[in-house]
Enzyme design. Structure first.
Site, mmCIF file in Angstrom:
data_model
loop_
_atom_site.group_PDB
_atom_site.id
_atom_site.type_symbol
_atom_site.label_atom_id
_atom_site.label_comp_id
_atom_site.label_asym_id
_atom_site.label_seq_id
_atom_site.Cartn_x
_atom_site.Cartn_y
_atom_site.Cartn_z
ATOM 1 N N GLY A 23 25.895 7.580 1.400
ATOM 2 C CA GLY A 23 24.539 7.063 1.605
ATOM 3 C C GLY A 23 23.906 6.450 0.373
ATOM 4 N N CYS A 57 23.466 -1.527 34.215
ATOM 5 C CA CYS A 57 24.086 -2.827 33.938
ATOM 6 C C CYS A 57 24.393 -3.519 35.255
ATOM 7 C CB CYS A 57 25.371 -2.644 33.126
ATOM 8 S SG CYS A 57 26.316 -4.181 32.985
ATOM 9 N N CYS A 86 28.632 -3.975 35.371
ATOM 10 C CA CYS A 86 29.551 -2.841 35.528
ATOM 11 C C CYS A 86 28.858 -1.596 36.074
ATOM 12 C CB CYS A 86 30.246 -2.525 34.200
ATOM 13 S SG CYS A 86 29.182 -1.669 33.013
ATOM 14 N N CYS A 98 25.232 -4.927 29.865
ATOM 15 C CA CYS A 98 25.665 -4.194 28.667
ATOM 16 C C CYS A 98 25.669 -5.131 27.468
ATOM 17 C CB CYS A 98 27.084 -3.673 28.822
ATOM 18 S SG CYS A 98 27.265 -2.381 30.030
ATOM 19 N N CYS A 116 31.735 -3.079 28.697
ATOM 20 C CA CYS A 116 31.358 -3.540 30.031
ATOM 21 C C CYS A 116 32.615 -3.918 30.830
ATOM 22 C CB CYS A 116 30.412 -4.731 29.908
ATOM 23 S SG CYS A 116 29.596 -5.176 31.436
#
Lengths: 362, 278, 190
Positions: free
Chosen positions: B30, B239, B242, B264, B270
């Site tokens: 980080g 979605c 899908c 998506c 997807c």
């Protein structure tokens, strides 16, 4: 069903073809690199500066390839520069040993070695010259009986003020390991070698605007700086390889140099004195060297213990935003799709509005 | 294939410099590690940091996936893939599961990544505190002394004004209980995926010349308060291709009356989901 | 002296870098270098691989060994790196002696903790020494390591290294063709 148009591959191919078409559409004669180098020499000089690579041929090529978009040409040259290996660092150039093409001082009426006006737009009247619309041959020009300056050495004029201690001493401790902004990320507080390099590569427009702001009033004390000396000419470049133990000349470059004199009212420890601002560029870039010298002086403010009040005095403000390759990239990246993030904002704003409209919160 | 450039564009010395920085970045999760970023032939802000990191680690054996906004076929993703095809001649895939190296802008794939994969994020602004403190000299000190009150106050102010934290993307995280880190402009929906991820996460900021990293199995916590726990986005819709109810959705305007559809954002997910459901 | 490095510098160093990258990401896991490098018994093959992958003119190297001049020649000749005498200024250290003190190396600053030494320690054995259990980033739960030849007070030295985080050094322990990494985030459990 409607599906979002993506098909990036195809679109990119067509876009590149259209760009090429833009250059060739009407079938004019292709510009030669030499023509750009000689007839657009100021553009070429700007690109070698901000592109950080002294190669006028490649600069001309970049200008041709970018169809005259100089920021794009600078970008091309920078990206090419990345692939070059660094063999050596040159020793500091000596600008008093210069084949002089232009040299003026605004602070003294006459100077040893004389004032030399050289080629300049300064006293051209800015009237469009329509005869250039139909210029067939450019190989004939009026041969000027140009007297070669007798002097081979042109020591800095403003150093004459040194005799009276009226002018701050230029720091002469040349660092053996100068900061290299092309290889190391910036550090703050910035050292002078670091900021001078950033300014030399910095965007001319940005630096011009900054320097203008300072002399117009958004700068320290608002007094008027004086041009101590401006030089344009050719200097030799030396390297000093460890295994040789002596200096060898590897070539020559054109440079523009500006020494600006500014005021300093002094403090408890130092009586009032003139201070310096310094600007140096590749090629013939007088305007930029002047702008740099004003920014340089302003960036010294912290060292003089002056109050930091204006953008031009703020190291991080100036140095982080002077580079146009960085700036143009980040500004234009806003063109890239951001719909994932925008979707987040859409969801949020709907939710916030719903909550307020239904009186759930607040 | 002859390209006229070194494999992966960068010269070996530059790669070594970046590689050394990447290793230090992993050792200090980080932490924003400054590196001597170079100009790349793609514009700053368009993924130059990610590209330099990818160029420094990529090898002949790699299979590369590049996504932008979750999609493999958006123009900038295509452009970056073409660059690596040109300078590395490597295999490219759309399939998250097949990729050994994934470069991304603004999303983490929905498919869980494994320990043999590396994900490289493109980072526009590595400094999560920059909007609160413009000076690098100051923010560096704040990180050095773990002085993060500024950020907590900011989030708290949002809660008192709007009832919740209103950051929906680039939602700040704390890495390994130490550094506050910018997760890049991914939607906060993706933040939980960063926590204890099996894959190595590398972050490259070209313009700002910073590299940071999150090693595998590292705690990544989205900043929040006990009485206002972190939440991810949800949709009432699914979605329209899908049928997924679990993925991040893009909103598509489909006619002039403003009728909308949702699909998506992760195109590979997807497609796989559609195949699975067939 | 003959150059004994990689035939294919670009791809071999890339391959080795990926091995180091993985080892740094998964502390304590032992990895084998992709190529065996013969160094005339000056250094282990794994150490030589690290040298050829990470050292160059921009790195400062400190060496602590009976064979210091041989190692120095090897490094300067093959990589152009600068061998220095002050351990607290080095980017990398190569250690063959059993006794060393982490505090003598470059620990970085709070602002720039990355500006710190990576210490490569050549040990006789990576698996038959005293067992230490470590945890931290890159380790799913805990991991057992058992290198030999570490200083007697290594545990307390390492605890101090953990304590001064984000400052600190990072270790790479090498033996023949094998090595593992111990970044500053790995904590030794009692």
């Amino acid at each position: 069903m409607y599906v979002a148009v993506k098909g990036g591959e195809k679109a990119i191919k067509s876009s590149l073809k259209l760009l090429e078409k833009k250059r060739k559409e009407t079938g004019t004669k292709s510009i030669e690199i030499n023509q750009i180098k000689e007839q657009l020499s100021f553009a070429v000089d700007r690109v070698i500066n901000e592109g950080s690579l002294y190669d006028k041929d490649l600069s001309a090529l970049a200008i041709k390839q970018s169809q005259g978009d100089l920021v794009e040409a600078i970008f091309l040259l920078r990206a090419y520069r990345t692939t070059l290996e660094r063999y050596a660092y040159s020793t500091a150039i000596d600008t008093s040993k210069i084949i002089i093409k232009r040299r003026i001082s605004a602070s003294f009426k006459d100077i040893p070695g004389g004032q030399i006006l050289g080629p300049t737009f300064d006293y051209s009247h800015r009237l469009l010259d329509f005869s250039l619309m139909r210029e067939d041959e450019i190989n004939s020009y009026e041969n000027i009986n140009n007297q070669e300056p007798k002097n081979k050495e042109f020591p800095s004029v403003i150093d004459y003020l040194n005799n009276e201690n009226l002018l701050e001493q230029e720091i002469n401790n040349l660092n053996d390991n100068p900061f290299d902004v092309t290889r190391d990320p910036m550090k703050f507080p910035a050292s002078r070698d670091q900021w001078m390099q950033i300014l030399a590569r910095g965007d001319e427009g940005f630096l011009l605007g900054l320097s203008y702001s300072a002399i117009r009033g958004f700068g320290s004390k608002g007094t008027h700086p004086f041009v101590g000396e401006i030089k344009y000419g050719i200097v030799d470049i030396f390297i000093s390889p460890d295994e040789l133990g002596f200096e060898i000349c590897i070539g020559e470059i054109e440079i523009s140099e500006c020494q600006m004199i500014d005021q300093f009212e002094g403090n408890k420890n130092t009586p009032p004195q003139f201070t310096r601002g310094y600007g140096l560029t590749f090629g013939y870039n007088e305007r930029k060297s002047m702008a740099i010298s004003i920014v340089d002086r302003a960036l010294k403010s912290e060292g003089y213990g002056e109050e930091i009040k204006f953008p031009i005095q703020d190291q991080e403000f100036v140095l982080y935003h002077a580079d146009n390759v960085e700036a143009q990239g980040f500004v234009t990246h806003l063109k890239l799709p951001h719909y994932v993030d925008f979707q987040g904002e859409l969801n949020l704003i709907r939710k916030l509005r719903n909550e307020i409209l239904q009186g759930k919160k607040l | 294939m002859k390209t006229g450039f070194n494999f992966a564009y960068l010269d070996e010395a530059t790669k070594r410099m970046i590689r050394r920085k990447i290793l230090k970045a992993i050792c200090i999760p980080g932490y924003q590690c400054p590196f001597g970023g170079r100009e790349m032939p793609l514009a700053y802000g368009w993924g130059t940091g990610g590209i330099q990191v990818t160029a420094s680690i990529i090898g002949k054996q790699d299979i590369l996936k590049v996504i932008d906004q979750g999609a493999d076929d958006t123009t900038n993703a295509v452009s970056i893939k073409n660059f690596f095809k040109r300078v590395c001649n490597i295999m490219i895939t759309d399939r998250t599961a097949e990729a050994s190296l994934i470069q991304t802008r603004h999303r983490i794939p929905e498919t869980t990544l494994n320990k043999d994969q590396i994900i490289v994020y493109q980072v526009p602004q590595p400094e999560p505190l920059r909007k609160l403190e413009p000076k690098e000299k100051e923010t560096r000190k704040l990180h050095a002394y773990k002085e993060y009150a500024l950020m907590h106050v900011k989030l708290y102010e949002e809660i008192s004004q709007f009832g919740s934290v209103i950051k929906t993307w680039a939602y700040p995280v704390e890495t390994n209980n130490r550094y506050i880190t910018d997760p890049t402009p991914i939607p906060k929906f993706d933040n939980p995926k960063m926590n204890n991820m099996e894959a190595l996460q590398l972050f490259g900021a070209g313009r700002e010349k910073r590299i940071y990293a999150i090693p595998p199995y590292t705690k990544v916590k989205s900043l929040d308060f006990d009485d206002h726990p972190f939440e991810i986005q949800t949709w009432d819709e699914c979605c329209s291709i899908c049928g997924s109810t679990k993925s991040y959705l893009d909103e598509i305007i489909i006619n002039n009356e403003g009728k909308k559809n949702f699909i998506c954002s992760d195109t590979d997910f997807c497609k796989s989901n559609l195949e699975k459901n067939k | 002296m003959e150059y004994i490095g990689y035939q294919d510098q670009t791809h071999s160093s890339q391959n080795m870098f990926r091995t180091i990258l993985k080892a740094t990401s998964f502390p304590g896991s032992i990895f084998t270098v992709p190529e065996n490098l013969e160094t005339d018994n000056v250094l282990y093959s794994s150490t030589a691989n690290i040298i050829f992958t990470l050292f160059d003119i921009d790195t400062k190297i400190f060496i602590d060994s009976e064979k210091i001049s041989k190692i120095q020649n090897f490094i300067t000749f093959n990589t152009n790196a600068n061998c220095i005498e002050k351990s607290n200024h080095c980017d990398f250290a190569i250690i063959q002696n059993k006794e060393f003190n982490i505090e003598n190396f470059n620990l970085g600053s709070d602002e720039y903790p990355d500006n710190s030494s990576t210490i490569i320690i050549e040990v006789e054995d990576l698996i038959n020494g005293e067992e230490l259990i470590i945890e931290g980033p890159g380790i799913e739960k805990t991991k057992s390591i058992s290198p030999t030849n570490l200083p007697k007070n290594f545990q307390s030295q390492w605890q101090n290294n953990n304590f001064i985080f984000p400052r600190g050094v990072d270790l790479i322990l090498t033996c023949k063709d094998d090595f593992f990494c111990l970044p500053r985030t790995s904590k030794v459990l009692k």
